[in-house]
Design a protein around this motif. Structure first.
Motif, short mmCIF file in Angstrom:
data_model
loop_
_atom_site.label_atom_id
_atom_site.label_comp_id
_atom_site.label_asym_id
_atom_site.label_seq_id
_atom_site.Cartn_x
_atom_site.Cartn_y
_atom_site.Cartn_z
N THR A 2 0.84 -1.19 0.00
CA THR A 2 0.00 0.00 0.00
C THR A 2 0.88 1.25 0.00
O THR A 2 1.82 1.36 0.78
N THR A 3 0.55 2.20 -0.86
CA THR A 3 1.26 3.47 -0.94
C THR A 3 0.34 4.57 -0.41
O THR A 3 -0.84 4.58 -0.72
N VAL A 4 0.91 5.48 0.39
CA VAL A 4 0.13 6.59 0.94
C VAL A 4 0.82 7.91 0.63
O VAL A 4 2.05 7.99 0.56
N HIS A 52 4.75 7.19 -0.03
CA HIS A 52 5.58 6.21 0.67
C HIS A 52 4.84 4.88 0.77
O HIS A 52 3.63 4.85 0.99
N HIS A 53 5.61 3.80 0.63
CA HIS A 53 5.04 2.48 0.89
C HIS A 53 4.83 2.35 2.38
O HIS A 53 5.70 2.70 3.18
N ILE A 54 3.68 1.89 2.78
CA ILE A 54 3.30 1.80 4.19
C ILE A 54 4.31 0.96 4.97
O ILE A 54 4.59 1.23 6.13
N ASP A 55 4.89 -0.04 4.32
CA ASP A 55 5.85 -0.93 4.98
C ASP A 55 7.18 -0.25 5.30
O ASP A 55 7.98 -0.79 6.05
N THR A 56 7.44 0.92 4.71
CA THR A 56 8.70 1.61 4.95
C THR A 56 8.58 2.72 5.99
O THR A 56 9.59 3.31 6.36
N PRO A 58 7.75 4.34 9.80
CA PRO A 58 7.82 3.89 11.20
C PRO A 58 6.47 3.36 11.67
O PRO A 58 5.41 3.86 11.27
N ALA A 59 6.51 2.34 12.50
CA ALA A 59 5.29 1.67 12.96
C ALA A 59 4.31 2.65 13.62
O ALA A 59 3.10 2.52 13.46
N ALA A 60 4.83 3.64 14.34
CA ALA A 60 3.94 4.60 15.01
C ALA A 60 3.15 5.43 14.00
O ALA A 60 1.98 5.74 14.23
N LEU A 61 3.75 5.76 12.86
CA LEU A 61 3.02 6.51 11.83
C LEU A 61 1.97 5.64 11.17
O LEU A 61 0.85 6.09 10.92
N VAL A 62 2.31 4.39 10.91
CA VAL A 62 1.35 3.46 10.31
C VAL A 62 0.15 3.29 11.23
O VAL A 62 -0.99 3.32 10.80
N LYS A 63 0.43 3.14 12.53
CA LYS A 63 -0.66 2.97 13.50
C LYS A 63 -1.55 4.21 13.53
O LYS A 63 -2.77 4.12 13.53
N ALA A 64 -0.94 5.40 13.51
CA ALA A 64 -1.72 6.64 13.53
C ALA A 64 -2.58 6.77 12.27
O ALA A 64 -3.75 7.16 12.35
N VAL A 97 -4.49 -2.05 8.83
CA VAL A 97 -3.09 -2.43 8.96
C VAL A 97 -2.91 -3.17 10.27
O VAL A 97 -3.33 -2.70 11.32
N LEU A 98 -2.31 -4.34 10.19
CA LEU A 98 -2.03 -5.12 11.38
C LEU A 98 -0.68 -4.71 11.94
O LEU A 98 0.31 -4.67 11.22
N THR A 99 -0.65 -4.38 13.22
CA THR A 99 0.60 -4.00 13.86
C THR A 99 0.78 -4.84 15.11
O THR A 99 -0.16 -5.40 15.65
N ASP A 100 2.01 -4.91 15.58
CA ASP A 100 2.29 -5.66 16.80
C ASP A 100 2.59 -4.70 17.94
O ASP A 100 2.38 -3.50 17.81
#
Length: 107
Positions: A2-4, A52-56, A58-64, A97-100
Motif C-alpha cells: 500500500t502506498t500513501v 511512501h510504501h506503508i511498509d517503509t 515507522p510503525a507509530a506513523l502506520v498505526k496513527a 493495517v495489522l501492527t504488533d
C-alpha cells in the motif's frame, strides 16, 4: 504494498507539537504551519513529503494512519525516532493495517 501520500509537520519538541495541534483546532492552515515550523524538508512543499510504501514508514506513523477516523483533518502528534509528527491523511487506508506491540512503543 500500500502506498500513501504523506503530509506532515515534523517537530522536535512535544510542547511545540501540542501548540501546533491547538492552532490547527482553532482553524490555522496546515500548509502554512508546516512551512513555518516543520523540521522536515517537506516544509517547503507545505508538508507534503511524497508517496511512501506503508511498509517503509515507522510503525507509530502506520498505526496513527490506521487509527485515523476521518473526523478531524489531521492526527494528534505521533512520536517517532525523528521527532513528533502531525499527519494530515488524505484518505482512510484501504485496508486495516495489522501492527504488533512495537507500534505502541516509543520508537
Amino acid at each position: 504494498m500500500t502506498t500513501v501520500a504523506l503530509h506532515h509537520i515534523l517537530l522536535k519538541s512535544p510542547l511545540l507539537a501540542d501548540d501546533i495541534v491547538k492552532e490547527l483546532e482553532l482553524g490555522a492552515d496546515f500548509g502554512d504551519l508546516a512551512e513555518e515550523y516543520s523540521a522536515c524538508q517537506s516544509a517547503s512543499n507545505q508538508g507534503f513529503a511524497g508517496y511512501h510504501h506503508i511498509d517503509t514508514l515507522p510503525a507509530a506513523l502506520v498505526k496513527a494512519l490506521s487509527d485515523w477516523n476521518g473526523e478531524t483533518p489531521y492526527t494528534p502528534a505521533v512520536k517517532t525516532h525523528m521527532g513528533f509528527h502531525i499527519l494530515k491523511p488524505v484518505a482512510k487506508l484501504e485496508r486495516e493495517v495489522l501492527t504488533d506491540e512495537l507500534a505502541d512503543s516509543d520508537i
